[in-house]
Structures are given as C-alpha cells and as structure tokens.
Write a protein that holds these residues in place. Sequence first.
Motif, mmCIF file in Angstrom:
data_model
loop_
_atom_site.group_PDB
_atom_site.id
_atom_site.type_symbol
_atom_site.label_atom_id
_atom_site.label_comp_id
_atom_site.label_asym_id
_atom_site.label_seq_id
_atom_site.Cartn_x
_atom_site.Cartn_y
_atom_site.Cartn_z
ATOM 1 N N SER A 158 -32.106 -3.261 21.680
ATOM 2 C CA SER A 158 -31.631 -4.701 22.013
ATOM 3 C C SER A 158 -32.514 -5.679 21.427
ATOM 4 N N GLY A 159 -33.355 -5.270 20.625
ATOM 5 C CA GLY A 159 -34.178 -6.229 19.943
ATOM 6 C C GLY A 159 -35.386 -7.232 20.338
ATOM 7 N N SER A 160 -35.816 -6.873 21.285
ATOM 8 C CA SER A 160 -37.042 -7.615 21.915
ATOM 9 C C SER A 160 -38.254 -7.521 20.869
ATOM 10 N N CYS A 161 -38.215 -6.371 19.933
ATOM 11 C CA CYS A 161 -39.024 -6.247 18.889
ATOM 12 C C CYS A 161 -38.897 -7.228 17.656
ATOM 13 N N VAL A 162 -37.278 -7.313 17.362
ATOM 14 C CA VAL A 162 -36.806 -7.996 16.369
ATOM 15 C C VAL A 162 -37.088 -9.561 16.536
ATOM 16 N N ASP A 163 -37.075 -9.945 17.726
ATOM 17 C CA ASP A 163 -37.009 -11.298 18.108
ATOM 18 C C ASP A 163 -38.895 -11.874 18.043
ATOM 19 N N VAL A 164 -39.650 -10.997 18.307
ATOM 20 C CA VAL A 164 -40.821 -11.469 18.037
ATOM 21 C C VAL A 164 -41.600 -11.077 16.565
ATOM 22 N N ALA A 169 -39.316 -7.688 9.817
ATOM 23 C CA ALA A 169 -39.463 -6.187 9.278
ATOM 24 C C ALA A 169 -38.780 -5.378 10.156
ATOM 25 N N ILE A 170 -38.205 -5.705 11.373
ATOM 26 C CA ILE A 170 -37.501 -4.562 12.103
ATOM 27 C C ILE A 170 -36.205 -5.195 12.268
ATOM 28 N N GLU A 171 -35.231 -4.090 12.264
ATOM 29 C CA GLU A 171 -33.758 -4.388 12.470
ATOM 30 C C GLU A 171 -33.257 -3.243 13.622
ATOM 31 N N CYS A 172 -32.373 -3.506 14.254
ATOM 32 C CA CYS A 172 -31.446 -2.356 15.148
ATOM 33 C C CYS A 172 -30.304 -2.086 14.486
ATOM 34 N N TYR A 173 -30.258 -0.726 14.574
ATOM 35 C CA TYR A 173 -28.837 -0.325 14.373
ATOM 36 C C TYR A 173 -28.761 1.161 14.608
ATOM 37 N N ASP A 174 -27.698 1.809 14.902
ATOM 38 C CA ASP A 174 -27.626 3.105 15.369
ATOM 39 C C ASP A 174 -28.243 3.003 16.640
ATOM 40 N N GLY A 175 -28.093 2.049 17.281
ATOM 41 C CA GLY A 175 -28.866 1.957 18.539
ATOM 42 C C GLY A 175 -30.152 2.190 19.011
#
Length: 292
Positions: A158-164, A169-175
């Motif tokens: 759910s992208g906490s890593c994406v936000d920071v 360099a980070i995307e969320c896909y396939d869950g």
Amino acid sequence: MELLMFSAIGRDIQWASLGIAAAILLIVSLLLGVLIVIISRFCQVKEDPRVKEVENLLAGSNCGACGHPGCAGFAKALVEGTAKLDSCGQTKKQNQIEISNILGIAYSGETEPTIAVVSCCGGNKCQDKYAYQGYGNCVSQNMLAGGRKACDAGCMGSGSCVDVCPYMAIECYDGYAHVDPDLCRSCGLCIQTCPKKLIKRVPVSATVYVACSSECRGKDVMNKCQAGCIACGKCERNCPTGAIHLVNNVPIIDYSKCSHCGKCLEGCPRHCIKYVHPEQAEAAKQAEAKAE
C-alpha cells in the motif's frame, strides 16, 4: 488658536530632561551590547573543525535515513562517536575512507555500495485476513492486527515506502513493492518506514536475493501464500559454493561466497528467489528459450 495651543505644549516639554533620558537610554543600550558581546565570547561553543570536513565528504542528500537531522547532524554525531559510518548508504567508498582517516578510525571495508530489495513476493498471491477500510498506507494498516495479510511477514503493497522514497525508485504492483535498482541510492528511508521490515540492502554486485521473509513451516506458508518460501532446502543443496543456508526457515545468502551461477533460482519450486536486476532476469529467459 491652534498655533497658540502648540506653542503652549512646546513650553510645557522639558527638553533638557528629555535629552538626559535619551542619553541614558543610549548609554544603557551600548552597555548591554558590549555585555552581550563579552558573554557570547565566553560562552561560545567551539565546533570541532573535523565536523565540517566530514560533512563535505558525505553524500549531501540530507535524506535523514541515518537517523540524524541531515548530513550536518550526521557529521557531528560521527565526530562525537555516537554514530557509525555505515548508517549512510550513499557516501562513496573513497569518501568513507577519507572520513575514517579524519576520525582516526580503521576503515572496515564493510560498507560497499548497496541497493534495496523487498524480501517478499506474495502480494496478490497471499491471502487477506480481513478487508481493510481506511487510510490506505501500510503503516496505518499495520496498526490494525498487524495488517490485513494472512502472512505476518507479508508485504501489504500500500505504498508507505513509495511515499518516502526521494528517488522514485519504488513502485507497488501485483500487490507488493518493487525496487528499481537503477534508481535506488540505498538511502534507507524505505527500510526505516516499512512496518514489516521487509526491505533490506544487498550489494550492488548481487545477482539474486530471497523475496520471502516468512519463518513459518512449509505447510503453514502454503495455506496462506502461493508464492512464499516453503523451506524445502533445494537452494541450499544446489548451491555449489555453500553461499545459502536456511535460518529459521528463511534462506540467507552469504554474498561473499556467491558465484552468481543462478543454481538457486533453478531449484526453487516457489520461484521466491529473484534476480536483483531486471536485465539479468531477461537474459535468463532468453537463455532458457534458446535451450528449449
């Protein structure tokens, strides 16, 4: 009439007294100024000149991943001996050596260039234990019964890593989360943010990594996730250099022993050992297609 009134007011003002009061205020102000200068000199905290030298050698990104307020704060902590150099994943090796020389400590050589990887590949293949309703990031979800995933070590995607991530360099896909190794600078902000502690550093030269963190037994993993490691041990047995060992049902790779042969991937029945770099995976697919 008005002129007469102003004239009367002027006669009532004691100009001599006003001048004396102004002179007293001026003298007091000057005395206070001198006193402040004297006190500041006596109370001045002298900064170690090494702090600026160290700061100039650091990466300068001021990302805060080291746990200090920017590179200046980290440099001060290094000089004071309250921080370790390997807390910064972005400073170049040559600069690390120079910093070690400035601080008068031996360079361990342990801090080689790294990138981040996500030690999970369950995502949509891992069951949910409840339907989460609310603000969607992982940190928020984790507050409710450790998150929605049936696997306690499962990425919620759910992208906490994406936000920071300051480098996108980070995307969320396939869950679940994926790190782009070409964009990652190993700052460590994602590592600090992930509530499941699933993001880890591996050497830039690494070929493979283990994309699972579950310490459950194989049967329990299979009941929850279609992609999780079942601790069968094939990767350990297939590794010709002894670089992989199962620890608490999780394969651990000793990268100092890894020969980059890829035997561990060939033997993994759950495909939870992944290539670090996408081009490696593509080359492997092409080689497999030619072999067929």
